[in-house]
Write a protein that holds these residues in place. Structure first.
Motif, mmCIF file in Angstrom:
data_model
loop_
_atom_site.group_PDB
_atom_site.id
_atom_site.type_symbol
_atom_site.label_atom_id
_atom_site.label_comp_id
_atom_site.label_asym_id
_atom_site.label_seq_id
_atom_site.Cartn_x
_atom_site.Cartn_y
_atom_site.Cartn_z
ATOM 1 N N ILE A 1 2.920 9.720 -1.833
ATOM 2 C CA ILE A 1 2.892 8.350 -1.481
ATOM 3 C C ILE A 1 1.488 7.990 -1.294
ATOM 4 O O ILE A 1 0.698 7.014 -2.092
ATOM 5 C CB ILE A 1 3.806 7.752 -0.842
ATOM 6 C CG1 ILE A 1 5.254 7.749 -1.043
ATOM 7 C CG2 ILE A 1 3.677 6.373 -0.276
ATOM 8 C CD1 ILE A 1 6.387 7.720 -0.046
ATOM 9 N N ARG A 2 0.679 8.570 -0.472
ATOM 10 C CA ARG A 2 -0.370 8.342 -0.328
ATOM 11 C C ARG A 2 -1.469 8.494 -1.399
ATOM 12 O O ARG A 2 -2.444 7.706 -1.713
ATOM 13 C CB ARG A 2 -0.967 9.474 1.006
ATOM 14 C CG ARG A 2 -0.677 9.100 2.083
ATOM 15 C CD ARG A 2 -0.909 9.999 3.455
ATOM 16 N NE ARG A 2 -0.860 9.375 4.676
ATOM 17 C CZ ARG A 2 -0.199 10.253 5.839
ATOM 18 N NH1 ARG A 2 -0.477 11.771 5.499
ATOM 19 N NH2 ARG A 2 0.176 9.783 6.804
ATOM 20 N N ALA A 3 -1.129 9.709 -2.271
ATOM 21 C CA ALA A 3 -1.939 9.656 -3.612
ATOM 22 C C ALA A 3 -1.651 8.430 -4.516
ATOM 23 O O ALA A 3 -2.523 8.051 -5.360
ATOM 24 C CB ALA A 3 -1.576 11.035 -4.286
ATOM 25 N N ALA A 4 -0.509 8.105 -4.632
ATOM 26 C CA ALA A 4 -0.218 6.885 -5.301
ATOM 27 C C ALA A 4 -0.889 5.679 -4.902
ATOM 28 O O ALA A 4 -1.315 4.913 -5.824
ATOM 29 C CB ALA A 4 1.366 6.672 -5.568
ATOM 30 N N ILE A 5 -0.887 5.591 -3.603
ATOM 31 C CA ILE A 5 -1.671 4.256 -3.159
ATOM 32 C C ILE A 5 -3.198 4.330 -3.371
ATOM 33 O O ILE A 5 -3.829 3.340 -3.739
ATOM 34 C CB ILE A 5 -1.563 4.200 -1.608
ATOM 35 C CG1 ILE A 5 0.113 3.679 -1.212
ATOM 36 C CG2 ILE A 5 -2.480 3.049 -1.148
ATOM 37 C CD1 ILE A 5 0.377 3.897 0.161
ATOM 38 N N ALA A 6 -3.678 5.639 -3.451
ATOM 39 C CA ALA A 6 -5.009 5.835 -3.737
ATOM 40 C C ALA A 6 -5.313 5.634 -5.297
ATOM 41 O O ALA A 6 -6.302 4.894 -5.504
ATOM 42 C CB ALA A 6 -5.433 7.440 -3.327
ATOM 43 N N ARG A 7 -4.502 5.966 -6.037
ATOM 44 C CA ARG A 7 -4.459 5.863 -7.481
ATOM 45 C C ARG A 7 -4.369 4.153 -7.643
ATOM 46 O O ARG A 7 -5.164 3.740 -8.588
ATOM 47 C CB ARG A 7 -3.433 6.570 -8.335
ATOM 48 C CG ARG A 7 -3.813 7.711 -8.383
ATOM 49 C CD ARG A 7 -2.633 8.654 -9.518
ATOM 50 N NE ARG A 7 -1.592 8.369 -9.101
ATOM 51 C CZ ARG A 7 -0.522 9.105 -8.505
ATOM 52 N NH1 ARG A 7 -1.087 9.889 -7.872
ATOM 53 N NH2 ARG A 7 0.839 8.790 -8.215
ATOM 54 N N ILE A 8 -3.596 3.352 -7.159
ATOM 55 C CA ILE A 8 -3.562 1.839 -7.383
ATOM 56 C C ILE A 8 -4.900 1.558 -6.731
ATOM 57 O O ILE A 8 -5.509 0.803 -7.340
ATOM 58 C CB ILE A 8 -2.436 1.119 -6.262
ATOM 59 C CG1 ILE A 8 -1.198 1.677 -6.883
ATOM 60 C CG2 ILE A 8 -2.741 -0.207 -6.262
ATOM 61 C CD1 ILE A 8 0.037 1.255 -5.919
ATOM 62 N N ASP A 9 -5.580 1.932 -5.715
ATOM 63 C CA ASP A 9 -6.856 1.480 -5.122
ATOM 64 C C ASP A 9 -7.697 1.869 -6.239
ATOM 65 O O ASP A 9 -8.864 0.832 -6.342
ATOM 66 C CB ASP A 9 -7.014 1.866 -3.797
ATOM 67 C CG ASP A 9 -6.216 1.474 -2.857
ATOM 68 O OD1 ASP A 9 -5.359 0.383 -3.028
ATOM 69 O OD2 ASP A 9 -5.942 2.093 -1.554
ATOM 70 N N ASP A 10 -7.739 3.105 -6.730
ATOM 71 C CA ASP A 10 -8.933 3.245 -7.879
ATOM 72 C C ASP A 10 -8.782 2.919 -9.125
ATOM 73 O O ASP A 10 -9.554 3.197 -10.025
ATOM 74 C CB ASP A 10 -9.477 4.785 -7.636
ATOM 75 C CG ASP A 10 -8.398 5.816 -8.150
ATOM 76 O OD1 ASP A 10 -7.521 5.478 -8.858
ATOM 77 O OD2 ASP A 10 -8.579 7.076 -7.751
ATOM 78 N N GLY A 11 -7.703 2.360 -9.491
ATOM 79 C CA GLY A 11 -7.391 1.629 -10.661
ATOM 80 C C GLY A 11 -6.849 2.796 -11.776
ATOM 81 O O GLY A 11 -6.911 2.385 -13.116
#
Length: 110
Positions: free
Chosen positions: A69-79
């Motif tokens: 989940i943390r990795a998915a949030i990071a992917r959202i944040d970095d596009g």
């Protein structure tokens, strides 16, 4: 990431953050259970050890899901959310709907 894409992913990000907070609470409860005192009797200790093993398994599952989940949030944040981490192709919207933390497309998962 465009403003429109950002707005479209805001509910997904919010849901992932909520799930992350829920998992952190569960993980805290599991860790408290595991660190609690054990009984003095042999039979009770055996039962508690079995429970500890089950809790340890839960702990690992929660930690793994939390990391995803943390990795998915990071992917959202970095596009990069919605792009397969292996092949770079788009992940099917249906897959992300079912598993919003999915890092790879079905072709790479299969």
């Amino acid at each position: 990431m465009t403003e429109q894409q950002n707005a479209a992913l805001a509910p997904v990000r919010h849901a992932l953050v909520q799930r992350s907070e829920e998992l952190q609470k569960r993980l805290g409860r599991v860790e408290n259970e595991l660190s609690g005192p054990h009984s003095k009797g042999f039979a009770e200790q055996a039962t508690e050890r079995e429970q500890d093993e089950a809790l340890s398994g839960q702990e690992q599952v929660f930690e793994r899901e939390l990391a995803q989940i943390r990795a998915a949030i990071a992917r959202i944040d970095d596009g990069t959310y919605g792009q397969c981490m292996r092949c770079g192709e788009d992940i099917a919207p249906k897959r992300l709907e079912v598993q919003p933390e999915a890092p790879i497309c079905m072709a790479c998962a299969g």
